[in-house]
Structures are given as structure tokens and as C-alpha cells.
Design a protein around this motif. Structure first.
Motif, mmCIF file in Angstrom:
data_model
loop_
_atom_site.group_PDB
_atom_site.id
_atom_site.type_symbol
_atom_site.label_atom_id
_atom_site.label_comp_id
_atom_site.label_asym_id
_atom_site.label_seq_id
_atom_site.Cartn_x
_atom_site.Cartn_y
_atom_site.Cartn_z
ATOM 1 N N ILE A 1 0.804 -1.229 0.000
ATOM 2 C CA ILE A 1 0.000 0.000 0.000
ATOM 3 C C ILE A 1 0.836 1.278 0.000
ATOM 4 O O ILE A 1 0.550 2.203 -0.753
ATOM 5 C CB ILE A 1 -1.010 0.051 1.176
ATOM 6 C CG1 ILE A 1 -1.856 -1.234 1.185
ATOM 7 C CG2 ILE A 1 -1.910 1.272 1.067
ATOM 8 C CD1 ILE A 1 -2.662 -1.490 -0.046
ATOM 9 N N THR A 2 1.866 1.352 0.813
ATOM 10 C CA THR A 2 2.556 2.638 0.965
ATOM 11 C C THR A 2 3.973 2.689 0.412
ATOM 12 O O THR A 2 4.515 3.782 0.248
ATOM 13 C CB THR A 2 2.645 3.018 2.457
ATOM 14 O OG1 THR A 2 3.395 2.025 3.155
ATOM 15 C CG2 THR A 2 1.258 3.124 3.070
ATOM 16 N N ASP A 3 4.594 1.566 0.131
ATOM 17 C CA ASP A 3 6.034 1.657 -0.121
ATOM 18 C C ASP A 3 6.561 0.807 -1.271
ATOM 19 O O ASP A 3 7.740 0.459 -1.298
ATOM 20 C CB ASP A 3 6.813 1.313 1.154
ATOM 21 C CG ASP A 3 6.652 -0.144 1.566
ATOM 22 O OD1 ASP A 3 6.033 -0.925 0.824
ATOM 23 O OD2 ASP A 3 7.173 -0.518 2.629
ATOM 24 N N SER A 4 5.726 0.456 -2.249
ATOM 25 C CA SER A 4 6.230 -0.285 -3.402
ATOM 26 C C SER A 4 5.466 0.131 -4.654
ATOM 27 O O SER A 4 4.264 0.407 -4.595
ATOM 28 C CB SER A 4 6.082 -1.796 -3.196
ATOM 29 O OG SER A 4 6.438 -2.493 -4.381
ATOM 30 N N THR B 1 -2.306 0.107 -6.420
ATOM 31 C CA THR B 1 -3.225 0.084 -5.283
ATOM 32 C C THR B 1 -2.905 1.231 -4.329
ATOM 33 O O THR B 1 -1.748 1.434 -3.945
ATOM 34 C CB THR B 1 -3.115 -1.255 -4.534
ATOM 35 O OG1 THR B 1 -3.447 -2.308 -5.443
ATOM 36 C CG2 THR B 1 -4.067 -1.298 -3.355
ATOM 37 N N ARG B 2 -3.945 1.986 -3.969
ATOM 38 C CA ARG B 2 -3.739 3.175 -3.149
ATOM 39 C C ARG B 2 -4.295 3.013 -1.742
ATOM 40 O O ARG B 2 -3.811 3.610 -0.790
ATOM 41 C CB ARG B 2 -4.407 4.375 -3.818
ATOM 42 C CG ARG B 2 -4.052 5.722 -3.214
ATOM 43 C CD ARG B 2 -4.874 6.833 -3.879
ATOM 44 N NE ARG B 2 -4.359 8.160 -3.573
ATOM 45 C CZ ARG B 2 -4.568 8.813 -2.441
ATOM 46 N NH1 ARG B 2 -5.287 8.233 -1.492
ATOM 47 N NH2 ARG B 2 -4.071 10.016 -2.253
ATOM 48 N N SER B 3 -5.362 2.200 -1.607
ATOM 49 C CA SER B 3 -6.016 2.088 -0.309
ATOM 50 C C SER B 3 -6.805 0.789 -0.231
ATOM 51 O O SER B 3 -7.060 0.141 -1.250
ATOM 52 C CB SER B 3 -6.968 3.273 -0.094
ATOM 53 O OG SER B 3 -7.963 3.301 -1.110
ATOM 54 N N VAL B 4 -7.167 0.428 0.984
ATOM 55 C CA VAL B 4 -7.992 -0.761 1.231
ATOM 56 C C VAL B 4 -9.295 -0.297 1.860
ATOM 57 O O VAL B 4 -9.298 0.531 2.765
ATOM 58 C CB VAL B 4 -7.295 -1.752 2.181
ATOM 59 C CG1 VAL B 4 -8.093 -3.048 2.276
ATOM 60 C CG2 VAL B 4 -5.880 -2.040 1.715
ATOM 61 N N GLY B 5 -10.407 -0.832 1.359
ATOM 62 C CA GLY B 5 -11.706 -0.468 1.906
ATOM 63 C C GLY B 5 -12.567 -1.698 2.128
ATOM 64 O O GLY B 5 -12.106 -2.834 2.032
#
Length: 536
Positions: free
Chosen positions: A15-18, A506-510
Motif C-alpha cells: 500500500i505505501t512503499d512499493s 493500489t492506493r487504499s484498502v476499503g
């Protein structure tokens, strides 16, 4: 010839680092003749199915695991890498990740407690010590060598013959000190060492795009003087030869990547459906119970449609024949349980004042669905075909489109949890991505560009309800956008190039609004559970 295996690779699902998607990772491994590779995302296994399929398609062995957050007994925090040796190990890891999300989130970050690991003997998992950011590495940096040795002993006892001292050579001022002390501990305790490299992007030139992605996640600007980067331009997918040269003085650390790859043997059963255990009354088999309910339901529907007995008798043969054909097909394809499960919770909803839609999509072509109360559309009257919903020549899972009132749908979910067990039911996670229009604004914000400029470029991508255009497609489709980019100054060209690299990541999980997963046993037998931020 395979000489090294990457065991520490993050995909976009970290999500944040790849900025690596699953196919990127598999392609990089395949190009370098790497016979196996691991995806070890940060405290999740979202990429598992895609990774498994893509790896098998390219003849590469997928190694399953995760980099996990650990809370120590003294309330300090660190990370280690956990790999599954086999399917039992995968279930163990699913349980640990799930337990951390459900019972031990701190400031919305899930942590596995040390005590969960140290109070058991784990036969089916392999642990890598975490390098600089593991507990051993951090204790060495703090000059707590004795405590570091004792912690390594605890890990080795909990994971017999499956705890590896992890060596990393990355651009960090503590690297040489930590490796020297780690080698000393490994020698003292007779523990194996293994070389890893934290991979977040494909090549060194991708570093800027990676940093932009990190800034998007952290809501900061790339050129902010106060921002301290947590990554280096070395964290790309190094080739086997680069890694061998990097650890030429410690050849066993390279050899052990192959040893670990051989020890990890995980297989997924694909193409098989695992339905919840629906129990029919009076000891009836599901096939028989479906027939009883369907015929009883048809009796009631026929009376509703044709109140006059004479007219009803004229039509009954046609309906009975269609019903018998559908039931045979459903049984032949192995889906009587599916129909019974869906009918059960839909009829419960109707009986408990939860508004339910009449049914839509191809499922409306099923007479069995109509007589069971799943749908309220009479298929024969409208010439709807059952074969569009289920066809033995094209076996696929049935898919009813069911609409529940959003104000009361939670009642249906609670009913399902009560019936099948709370640990067997969960709502489905969804993934937000950096779409073509959104990525322009995200990247522009990180680069510190005026909002009006980024918004004007984004608006030139004229998506419709039926069609969303990717950036390259939009460039060729819309003349105004093409002219804007072709005549762009350096800052707009930089914005465009970086957006192309980050698009669709992918930017976020919902949480899906109404999608519910029901398993025949605990869900953690199949996958780990995720608890969204802010939820308990």
C-alpha cells in the motif's frame, strides 16, 4: 542456473512503499532465471492469489509470507519476516495476522505480540530476523549485545531449525556494525545466516517514482526539506549476480536463500468451490431437499399466478418440466447448496422486514430461483433463459445480484454470522487504485504543482460511465490532452511521466458495501482477515 532467491519483496499491496505490481515481480524473476521468489508484503497477503497464478504460469515457485509488525514484551516495536513452509504454515500465518488485526491494533497498526510466538513451538513457519529493523538489529544498534543474544535464543527455541539471522547491505550508517555483530551471534548460537535485499521497485531509475508514491501515502511533498526518506535508490530488484557479488564474503548467506526456497512448498487448490455447510432438516440430502423446496414453492407460485384451477392445470406441465430440467442441471453442476444458502437468507430478510430487490441479471432466468423466493421475476412469462445463468458446458459459480435495503442489510449479515459462525463470515475487502484522472492530481500535489494546472490536465481525460481511459489511451484519444503534453514544459512532462509509472497502483484498502464471504469453516483456513482503520 539459479544461485540466489529474493525473499524480501514488497508489491503494490504493501500500500505505501512499493511500485511493483505482481506481474512486474514475476517478470523480473523470470528474466533473471530465478526459479523461485517471495512476495512478503507488509503485514498482509493481499497479493497471494495473483502471485500464485502468475508464478505458476511462468514456471516460478511462489514463496508465501509477510513482513510483520511485532510488539515486544517491553512495548517496543520491530519487524521480522515470516515464511510459510507449507499449507499448515500458511494457516498459522493467517491466524497470527488475523489475531493482530482483530485484537492488537495500536494507533491503527496491527501488531503480533511476541508472547504469541514465544509461548509456542512453530514447526511450519520460518522466521528471518528482520535485518536492521528487526529486534536483534535494533538491540545491536543500541549496544545491547547480551540482550540481542538472548532474544535470538528465544526465537531459535520457538522456531527450531527455522530461525535465520538476516543480513542486509543497504545504504545505512549502521550496516557494517550490525552485520559484524549478527555474524558473531550466528556463530555463537550456531544459527544460519541468509542474505536478503528489501525490494520496493524494479530498477534504480524508478526511485523517484517510488518516492512520489511514498509521499502520496504520507500526504507530504517530495521536495519538503523536513521530509526524511526511509528508502534508498538501491532498493530495486537486484539480479542474482549483483546479490552474489554483494555477499561474496559470506557465501553461505546466498546459499541459504536456495535452502529456504526448497523448504517452502505451498499449494493452493484453484477452481474448486468451498461452500458453507448448509444443513437440511430431517436428515435429507441437499439434492433431495432442493427438490422438495422447489416443488413446494412452485405449488405456491402457480396459485399466485393462476388462481383459477382450470387455467393453472393448463400451464402446470410446462412449469414442472422446466423446473425438473433446472434442478437436474443444478445438481449435476454441484450447486444445490448454493441455491439453498441464498434462498435461506433472502427469505429470512423478507420475513424480518428487510426490503429485498426482485432480482436482476442472468439469475432472473432461473425458475428454481423464482420458486425458492430468491427472485420475484417469473422467467417463463418474459422468455428468460436459464442457460444464461447456469450452463453445464461452461461451468462457473452461480452469481445472483441481490439488493438489500442499505439501512437494514446489517441485520442480514448478522443473521448469516449467527447461522454459520462469526469466524466463518466477513465482508469483502476492496482496493482503491490510482486511476488515470486521480493519479494526475495525486502526483501533482506531491510535486507541489498548482491545483488548477493538475485539474485542467485531469479534465482533459473525458471518461464516461461506460468507459474509463488509461493515460496512454487518453493521450491518443483526446487531441487537447495530446497537445497539452506534447507542448508541455519540464514540470508538466515530469508530472506526466511519473503519473504513467504510478497509474493503477493500489492506493487504499476499503470494505465492500454489501459483499459477504461465507466459508465452510473458519475463514482463516483460507485467508487472513483485515480490519479497516478506525474499526474495532
Amino acid at each position: 542456473m539459479q544461485n540466489f532467491v529474493h525473499l524480501r519483496v514488497h508489491s503494490e499491496y504493501s500500500i505505501t512503499d512499493s511500485i511493483l505490481n505482481v506481474n512486474d515481480i514475476v517478470s523480473l524473476a523470470h528474466t533473471d532465471n530465478m526459479g523461485a521468489v517471495a512476495i512478503t508484503d507488509l503485514h498482509n497477503m493481499f497479493a497471494l492469489i495473483k502471485f500464485y497464478k502468475a508464478s505458476r504460469d511462468r514456471g516460478i515457485k511462489p514463496i508465501v509470507g509477510a513482513e510483520v509488525n511485532i510488539e515486544s514484551s517491553d512495548n517496543t516495536f520491530y519487524k521480522v519476516l515470516i515464511l510459510a513452509k507449507n499449507n499448515a504454515g500458511y494457516k498459522d500465518l493467517c491466524e497470527l495476522i488475523t489475531r493482530s488485526f482483530v485484537t492488537n491494533k495500536i494507533a491503527d497498526i496491527p501488531y503480533i505480540k511476541e508472547e504469541w510466538l514465544f509461548t509456542n513451538i512453530w514447526q511450519n513457519l520460518i522466521v528471518l530476523s528482520g535485518g536492521l529493523y528487526g529486534d536483534i538489529g535494533q538491540l545491536i544498534i543500541q549496544n545491547k549485545s547480551t540482550l540481542a543474544v538472548n532474544k535470538a535464543k528465544s526465537w531459535a527455541l520457538a522456531f527450531p531449525d527455522s530461525y535465520y539471522i538476516e543480513l542486509q547491505r543497504i545504504n545505512n550508517p549502521h550496516t557494517n556494525l550490525v552485520i559484524e555483530e549478527l555474524l558473531h551471534i550466528a556463530h555463537q548460537l550456531k544459527l544460519p545466516v541468509v542474505a536478503t535485499h528489501p525490494v520496493q521497485f524494479g530498477t534504480a531509475k524508478d526511485f523517484e517514482a517510488h518516492e512520489v508514491r511514498v509521499c502520496v501515502a504520507d500526504s507530504c511533498q517530495l521536495d519538503d526539506e523536513k521530509r526524511v526518506s526511509k528508502f534508498t535508490n538501491e532498493q530495486y530488484f537486484m539480479s542474482q549476480s549483483e546479490m552474489i557479488e554483494r555477499f561474496s564474503d559470506i557465501p553461505s548467506s546466498i546459499e541459504n536463500t536456495l535452502a529456504i526456497a526448497k523448504r517452502c512448498n505451498f499449494e493452493i487448490t484453484l477452481g474448486k468451490y468451498f461452500l458453507p455447510n448448509f444443513v437440511a432438516p430431517n436428515g435429507l440430502e441437499l439434492n433431495d431437499y432442493l427438490g422438495v423446496l422447489a416443488n413446494d414453492g412452485l405449488d405456491k407460485r402457480l396459485i399466485e399466478m393462476y388462481p383459477e384451477e382450470v387455467i393453472r392445470a393448463e400451464h402446470e406441465t410446462t412449469y414442472r418440466s422446466r423446473l425438473e430440467t433446472e434442478i437436474k442441471t443444478i445438481i449435476q453442476m454441484g450447486f444445490p447448496g448454493y441455491f439453498l444458502i441464498v434462498a435461506d437468507f433472502i427469505n429470512w430478510a423478507k420475513q424480518n422486514n428487510v426490503p429485498v430487490g426482485p432480482g436482476r441479471g442472468s439469475g432472473a432466468g432461473s425458475l428454481v430461483a423464482f420458486v425458492l423466493g430468491i427472485t420475484d421475476v417469473e422467467p417463463l412469462r418474459y422468455g428468460l433463459l436459464f442457460e444464461r445463468f447456469l450452463n453445464p458446458e461452461r461451468v462457473s459459480m452461480p452469481d445472483f445480484d441481490i439488493d438489500f435495503c442499505q439501512d437494514r442489510r446489517e441485520l442480514v449479515i448478522e443473521y448469516v454470522k449467527d447461522k454459520y459462525g462469526a469466524d466463518a463470515v466477513a465482508q469483502i475487502a476492496t482496493f482503491g487504485t490510482m486511476s488515470s484522472k486521480a493519479v494526475i492530481k495525486d502526483v501533482g500535489r506531491v510535486l507541489g504543482l498548482p491545483y488548477g494546472l493538475c485539474d485542467s490536465i485531469s479534465k482533459l481525460i473525458m471518461n464516461t460511465p461506460a468507459k474509463s481511459f488509461a493515460l496512454e489511451e487518453a493521450y491518443t484519444k483526446f487531441d487537447d490532452l495530446k497537445a497539452k503534453i506534447d507542448n508541455a514544459d519540464d514540470e508538466v512532462q515530469r508530472l506526466w511521466d511519473l503519473s504513467l509509472q504510478l497509474e493503477d497502483l493500489t492506493r487504499s484498502v476499503g470494505k465492500h458495501a454489501a459483499g459477504v464471504l461465507i466459508a465452510p469453516s473458519r475463514l482463516t483456513d483460507f485467508c487472513p482477515l483485515y480490519l479497516a482503520d478506525g474499526m474495532q
